[in-house]
Design a protein around this motif. Structure first.
Motif, PDB file in Angstrom:
ATOM      1  N   TYR A 163       0.805  -1.291   0.167  1.00 18.66           N
ATOM      2  CA  TYR A 163      -0.093   0.004  -0.093  1.00 18.66           C
ATOM      3  C   TYR A 163       0.834   1.195  -0.171  1.00 18.66           C
ATOM      4  O   TYR A 163       0.483   2.406  -0.413  1.00 18.66           O
ATOM      5  CB  TYR A 163      -0.933   0.054   1.362  1.00 18.66           C
ATOM      6  CG  TYR A 163      -0.511   0.254   2.762  1.00 18.66           C
ATOM      7  CD1 TYR A 163      -0.590   1.665   3.106  1.00 18.66           C
ATOM      8  CD2 TYR A 163       0.090  -0.807   3.181  1.00 18.66           C
ATOM      9  CE1 TYR A 163      -0.040   1.803   4.137  1.00 18.66           C
ATOM     10  CE2 TYR A 163       0.462  -0.483   4.471  1.00 18.66           C
ATOM     11  CZ  TYR A 163       0.788   0.756   5.226  1.00 18.66           C
ATOM     12  OH  TYR A 163       1.251   1.003   6.280  1.00 18.66           O
ATOM     13  N   ALA A 198       1.972   2.200  -3.453  1.00 20.81           N
ATOM     14  CA  ALA A 198       1.091   2.507  -4.326  1.00 20.81           C
ATOM     15  C   ALA A 198       1.165   3.890  -4.853  1.00 20.81           C
ATOM     16  O   ALA A 198       0.774   4.352  -6.079  1.00 20.81           O
ATOM     17  CB  ALA A 198      -0.349   2.228  -3.610  1.00 20.81           C
ATOM     18  N   ARG A 243      -1.725   0.385 -11.093  1.00 25.13           N
ATOM     19  CA  ARG A 243      -1.853  -1.036 -11.472  1.00 25.13           C
ATOM     20  C   ARG A 243      -3.264  -1.519 -12.337  1.00 25.13           C
ATOM     21  O   ARG A 243      -4.235  -0.818 -11.632  1.00 25.13           O
ATOM     22  CB  ARG A 243      -1.600  -1.854 -10.297  1.00 25.13           C
ATOM     23  CG  ARG A 243      -0.135  -2.192  -9.885  1.00 25.13           C
ATOM     24  CD  ARG A 243      -0.403  -2.673  -8.548  1.00 25.13           C
ATOM     25  NE  ARG A 243      -0.454  -4.250  -8.501  1.00 25.13           N
ATOM     26  CZ  ARG A 243      -0.643  -4.484  -7.556  1.00 25.13           C
ATOM     27  NH1 ARG A 243      -0.952  -3.987  -6.150  1.00 25.13           N
ATOM     28  NH2 ARG A 243      -0.942  -6.183  -7.295  1.00 25.13           N
ATOM     29  N   MET A 286     -11.181  -7.068 -10.457  1.00 25.76           N
ATOM     30  CA  MET A 286     -10.288  -6.929  -9.464  1.00 25.76           C
ATOM     31  C   MET A 286      -9.773  -5.510  -9.365  1.00 25.76           C
ATOM     32  O   MET A 286      -9.206  -5.100  -8.269  1.00 25.76           O
ATOM     33  CB  MET A 286      -8.857  -7.911  -9.778  1.00 25.76           C
ATOM     34  CG  MET A 286      -8.387  -8.502  -8.724  1.00 25.76           C
ATOM     35  SD  MET A 286      -7.341  -9.668  -9.185  1.00 25.76           S
ATOM     36  CE  MET A 286      -5.705  -9.446  -8.377  1.00 25.76           C
ATOM     37  N   ARG A 332      -4.855   8.333  -3.482  1.00 29.80           N
ATOM     38  CA  ARG A 332      -3.925   7.640  -3.759  1.00 29.80           C
ATOM     39  C   ARG A 332      -2.699   8.495  -3.409  1.00 29.80           C
ATOM     40  O   ARG A 332      -2.472   9.511  -4.024  1.00 29.80           O
ATOM     41  CB  ARG A 332      -3.823   6.768  -4.810  1.00 29.80           C
ATOM     42  CG  ARG A 332      -2.468   5.757  -4.764  1.00 29.80           C
ATOM     43  CD  ARG A 332      -2.730   4.805  -5.933  1.00 29.80           C
ATOM     44  NE  ARG A 332      -2.104   5.556  -7.172  1.00 29.80           N
ATOM     45  CZ  ARG A 332      -2.412   5.361  -8.420  1.00 29.80           C
ATOM     46  NH1 ARG A 332      -3.808   4.768  -8.555  1.00 29.80           N
ATOM     47  NH2 ARG A 332      -1.952   5.994  -9.379  1.00 29.80           N
ATOM     48  N   ARG A 352      -5.261   9.873   3.794  1.00 26.06           N
ATOM     49  CA  ARG A 352      -6.864  10.044   3.948  1.00 26.06           C
ATOM     50  C   ARG A 352      -7.326  10.487   5.113  1.00 26.06           C
ATOM     51  O   ARG A 352      -7.260   9.964   6.096  1.00 26.06           O
ATOM     52  CB  ARG A 352      -7.433   8.753   3.331  1.00 26.06           C
ATOM     53  CG  ARG A 352      -6.956   8.000   2.088  1.00 26.06           C
ATOM     54  CD  ARG A 352      -7.190   6.611   1.857  1.00 26.06           C
ATOM     55  NE  ARG A 352      -6.177   6.313   0.826  1.00 26.06           N
ATOM     56  CZ  ARG A 352      -6.684   5.904  -0.387  1.00 26.06           C
ATOM     57  NH1 ARG A 352      -7.828   6.184  -0.707  1.00 26.06           N
ATOM     58  NH2 ARG A 352      -5.956   5.613  -1.365  1.00 26.06           N
ATOM     59  N   GLU A 371      -7.745  -6.212  -2.775  1.00 25.48           N
ATOM     60  CA  GLU A 371      -6.353  -6.288  -3.779  1.00 25.48           C
ATOM     61  C   GLU A 371      -6.456  -4.664  -4.212  1.00 25.48           C
ATOM     62  O   GLU A 371      -5.469  -4.014  -4.184  1.00 25.48           O
ATOM     63  CB  GLU A 371      -6.646  -7.116  -4.914  1.00 25.48           C
ATOM     64  CG  GLU A 371      -5.964  -8.371  -4.715  1.00 25.48           C
ATOM     65  CD  GLU A 371      -6.974  -9.337  -4.081  1.00 25.48           C
ATOM     66  OE1 GLU A 371      -8.111  -9.023  -4.293  1.00 25.48           O
ATOM     67  OE2 GLU A 371      -6.684 -10.510  -3.666  1.00 25.48           O
ATOM     68  N   MET A 372      -7.680  -4.201  -4.857  1.00 23.62           N
ATOM     69  CA  MET A 372      -7.831  -2.855  -5.413  1.00 23.62           C
ATOM     70  C   MET A 372      -7.460  -1.826  -4.362  1.00 23.62           C
ATOM     71  O   MET A 372      -6.658  -0.869  -4.628  1.00 23.62           O
ATOM     72  CB  MET A 372      -9.233  -2.770  -6.011  1.00 23.62           C
ATOM     73  CG  MET A 372      -9.603  -1.392  -6.115  1.00 23.62           C
ATOM     74  SD  MET A 372     -10.606  -0.594  -5.112  1.00 23.62           S
ATOM     75  CE  MET A 372     -11.283   0.766  -5.940  1.00 23.62           C
ATOM     76  N   ARG A 430      -5.473  -1.896  -1.823  1.00 22.86           N
ATOM     77  CA  ARG A 430      -4.020  -2.092  -1.535  1.00 22.86           C
ATOM     78  C   ARG A 430      -3.276  -1.122  -2.653  1.00 22.86           C
ATOM     79  O   ARG A 430      -2.444  -0.523  -2.491  1.00 22.86           O
ATOM     80  CB  ARG A 430      -3.523  -3.522  -1.308  1.00 22.86           C
ATOM     81  CG  ARG A 430      -3.781  -4.019   0.158  1.00 22.86           C
ATOM     82  CD  ARG A 430      -3.007  -5.090   0.251  1.00 22.86           C
ATOM     83  NE  ARG A 430      -3.681  -5.871   1.563  1.00 22.86           N
ATOM     84  CZ  ARG A 430      -4.031  -7.096   1.254  1.00 22.86           C
ATOM     85  NH1 ARG A 430      -3.998  -7.621   0.172  1.00 22.86           N
ATOM     86  NH2 ARG A 430      -4.566  -7.585   2.273  1.00 22.86           N
ATOM     87  N   ALA A 431      -3.883  -1.603  -3.897  1.00 15.86           N
ATOM     88  CA  ALA A 431      -3.118  -0.899  -5.047  1.00 15.86           C
ATOM     89  C   ALA A 431      -3.484   0.422  -5.113  1.00 15.86           C
ATOM     90  O   ALA A 431      -2.827   1.043  -5.689  1.00 15.86           O
ATOM     91  CB  ALA A 431      -3.820  -1.785  -6.258  1.00 15.86           C
ATOM     92  N   GLN A 432      -4.398   0.914  -4.486  1.00 13.34           N
ATOM     93  CA  GLN A 432      -4.902   2.365  -4.502  1.00 13.34           C
ATOM     94  C   GLN A 432      -4.013   3.117  -3.230  1.00 13.34           C
ATOM     95  O   GLN A 432      -4.658   4.026  -2.659  1.00 13.34           O
ATOM     96  CB  GLN A 432      -6.110   2.484  -4.496  1.00 13.34           C
ATOM     97  CG  GLN A 432      -6.950   2.256  -5.912  1.00 13.34           C
ATOM     98  CD  GLN A 432      -6.510   2.877  -6.960  1.00 13.34           C
ATOM     99  OE1 GLN A 432      -5.596   3.810  -6.809  1.00 13.34           O
ATOM    100  NE2 GLN A 432      -6.476   2.227  -8.137  1.00 13.34           N
ATOM    101  N   GLY A 433      -3.413   2.241  -2.439  1.00 12.69           N
ATOM    102  CA  GLY A 433      -2.610   2.931  -1.446  1.00 12.69           C
ATOM    103  C   GLY A 433      -3.462   2.881  -0.099  1.00 12.69           C
ATOM    104  O   GLY A 433      -3.054   3.769   0.846  1.00 12.69           O
ATOM    105  N   ILE A 434      -4.263   2.082   0.031  1.00  9.89           N
ATOM    106  CA  ILE A 434      -5.097   1.906   1.308  1.00  9.89           C
ATOM    107  C   ILE A 434      -4.375   0.972   2.322  1.00  9.89           C
ATOM    108  O   ILE A 434      -4.076  -0.356   1.828  1.00  9.89           O
ATOM    109  CB  ILE A 434      -6.644   1.704   1.169  1.00  9.89           C
ATOM    110  CG1 ILE A 434      -7.182   2.850   0.267  1.00  9.89           C
ATOM    111  CG2 ILE A 434      -7.297   1.465   2.422  1.00  9.89           C
ATOM    112  CD1 ILE A 434      -8.640   2.613  -0.124  1.00  9.89           C
ATOM    113  N   ASN A 435      -4.028   1.467   3.541  1.00  7.97           N
ATOM    114  CA  ASN A 435      -3.541   0.464   4.396  1.00  7.97           C
ATOM    115  C   ASN A 435      -4.853  -0.447   4.894  1.00  7.97           C
ATOM    116  O   ASN A 435      -5.370  -0.156   5.880  1.00  7.97           O
ATOM    117  CB  ASN A 435      -2.691   1.154   5.637  1.00  7.97           C
ATOM    118  CG  ASN A 435      -2.291   0.160   6.649  1.00  7.97           C
ATOM    119  OD1 ASN A 435      -2.630  -0.952   6.681  1.00  7.97           O
ATOM    120  ND2 ASN A 435      -1.553   0.774   7.535  1.00  7.97           N
TER     121      ASN A 435
END
Lengths: 264, 308
Positions: A76, A79, A84, A91, A109, A113, B175-176, B178-183
């Motif tokens: 994370y 990111a 991605r 997904m 991102r 937040r 998955e999405m 995490r890919a967007q930077g969320i912990n």
């Protein structure tokens, strides 16, 4: 921009299912490189992308993005640098959330937040403008649930979300594989456009040799965890599927085995 | 005629109970529907809320402060479940059960080893906000509605913020996210704490309404919460329903649950059967979507055979 330095990775070490994927993989991407990746079954293409993204930890080696060693950073946190798009259209987006809500998640991102209201009128206007680029009529469907859109539409929005914050690196993992040929072509066209307009550095895994040749400025071919071919510039422009296959056999000493690639 | 009048007489009580339980159901909604986790901590944390509130009030603490403390205790319980789940990698359901078991001891400790702390409305009439007494009925109802309204508004606001959005996407697609930077570990813990805070608030209000805190109170609370969520969705929800209304429907679901409950009691059905009944209803509603796909598949197969 991206440097993969001497990566070692073995799955299920010490069990009967042990599988050594990488035994010293290295790759350097220059700023603005758009690299297509093609390779045989189990060559480690997706694993490489997942290692760069931080989904899998490495046993040894380093991943460096724009001079920052991110090897120890969790997924994370990486990111912030990486956008991605996955193979499965479901997904990359949240099905139960609206289009604008998904975009807002991507919009946050890389920054902390907080309790700022997520979608203001201004944001909505911006999202609408960005959706217009896709030319899929999605700009009027901001409050449609993502799950109601088609695979191609979702993949296009995922792309938009990935490119939104101008990431240092864009990772595309067979992102057109689940789409029909016509939609795949459209999504690839959008991919080219977004990469060009935002000046992104990208790594695109594909199973389609023609696509791999037609897109990007550099092509790498992988076999059994190694990069066996790395062709760029003018030489890449002149490639055909036949010459590529011949070069592959010559370089790796093996027949190219990728069922889907050979069928497509 | 008299019977109907008598039955009507049970309605205000059922509504009051439904409102207090509605808050609990909102807590369940946060975990079950938004975070996509079945959190069993609530069976314990509702009682924690009760115990903290009752003990503090009997010790002369201001009721508002007592309610705040109850919420804080509930959030702490959620935090423990969250950490068990994320830091130690224990499956969410098991993490909830573990915390729930811990809470049984904790709740006993809070109540000084007693299974029951009375908060009788005669003794504490001027110290509690709500009670089940006839004379305070209207006032209690208004206060309960006020609590529900405030909680719904705050949650509506929160889930519209960037942080709230990241909680929702965590529940939707890990998955999405995490890919967007969320912990996602952080958002899960936060969601569990938030949920159990609201559940404990419900417990604090229920302690005043019931006039007691009881160590066995929370047993099966999750099922009542789920029933309320499911009833609310089944009866009112449309695809386009906005979030604040969804939460309101959850409260309506809780009220309907207690109306049915009171009616069943009124008719004279043995109350021992009620928990079994609610569990069966919840099981049916949870199972219907699955059965539907099963039936559809069966049909398709038949069609295929015919075509072939």
């Amino acid at each position: 921009m991206l440097e993969i330095r001497d990566i070692h990775k073995t799955f299920n070490e010490g069990t009967v299912n042990e599988k050594k994927v990488f035994d010293g993989l290295s790759l350097v991407l220059e700023d603005g490189d758009f690299v297509t990746v093609i390779g045989g079954n189990g060559a480690g293409k997706s694993t490489m992308l997942n290692i760069v993204a931080g989904a899998y930890p490495v046993d040894e080696g380093q991943v460096i993005i724009d001079g920052v060693d991110v090897t120890r950073l969790p997924e994370y946190k990486r990111a912030k640098f990486i956008g991605r798009v996955f193979q499965d259209p479901r997904m990359g987006t949240a099905s139960d959330m609206w289009v604008e809500e998904n975009m807002s998640v991507a919009d946050s991102r890389g920054h902390c937040r907080g309790v700022r209201w997520a979608i203001t009128g201004k944001d909505r206007e911006r999202y609408r403008e960005q959706l217009k680029i896709l030319d899929l009529g999605l700009e009027d469907r901001l409050t449609t649930k993502m799950g109601l859109l088609s695979g191609g539409q979702r993949q296009a929005i995922t792309l938009l979300m990935a490119a939104m914050k101008k990431p240092k690196l864009l990772l595309l993992d067979e992102h057109t594989a689940a789409l029909d040929p016509k939609t795949a072509a459209k999504v690839l066209e959008i991919t080219d456009k977004l990469i060009k307009e935002n000046g992104l550095t990208a790594l695109m895994v594909t199973h389609n040799m023609r696509d791999a040749i037609a897109h990007g400025n550099r092509i790498i071919m992988m076999n059994a965890g190694k990069i066996v071919l790395d062709i760029k510039g003018e030489e890449k422009q002149k490639l055909t599927v036949e010459t590529l296959l011949a070069k592959f056999t010559e370089a790796s000493g093996a027949e190219f085995t990728n069922d889907r690639a050979l069928l497509s | 005629m008299e019977i109907i009048m008598n039955w009507l007489g049970t309605i205000p009580g059922a509504v009051a109970q439904g409102l207090a339980w509605g808050l609990m159901a909102i807590g369940v909604y946060i975990t079950f529907k938004i975070l996509d986790v079945a959190d069993l901590t609530v069976d314990g944390s509702i009682c924690t809320g009760m115990a903290v509130c009752a003990v503090l009030i009997t010790n002369g603490v201001n009721v508002w402060f007592a309610i705040l403390c109850a919420m804080a205790a509930g959030m702490l319980a959620g935090l423990v479940t969250g950490l068990l789940h994320t830091l130690l990698g224990i499956p969410a359901i098991l993490a909830g059960i573990l915390t729930q078991l811990m809470l049984w001891s904790v709740n006993l400790l809070i109540m000084d080893g007693k299974a029951n702390v009375a908060l009788s409305r005669f003794k504490y009439a001027d110290k509690v906000l709500i009670s089940s007494g006839e004379s305070e009925r209207v006032k209690s109802l208004i206060i309960l509605i006020g609590f529900c309204a405030v909680v719904i508004l705050i949650l509506y606001w929160f889930f519209g913020t960037e942080l709230g959005m990241s909680l929702r996407s965590t529940g939707c697609n890990l998955e999405m996210s995490r890919a967007q930077g969320i912990n996602t570990n952080f958002t899960k813990v936060l969601g569990l704490a938030l949920s159990n805070g609201v559940v404990a608030l419900s417990g604090a209000l229920l302690a005043q309404q019931q006039g007691a805190s009881d160590i066995n109170f929370g047993r099966g609370a999750i099922v009542i919460g789920l029933a309320a969520v499911i009833i609310g969705e089944a009866l009112f929800q449309r695809k386009t329903t906005n979030f604040a209304l969804r939460l309101l429907f959850v409260v309506c679901g809780a009220i309907i649950y207690w109306l049915v409950f009171q009616t069943v009691v009124f008719i004279g059905l043995p109350t021992e059967l009620l928990k079994m009944l609610s569990a069966i209803v919840v099981a049916l509603f949870l199972g219907i979507p699955h059965l539907k796909t099963y039936l559809v598949k069966g049909k398709k197969k038949k069609g295929g055979a015919q075509n072939a």
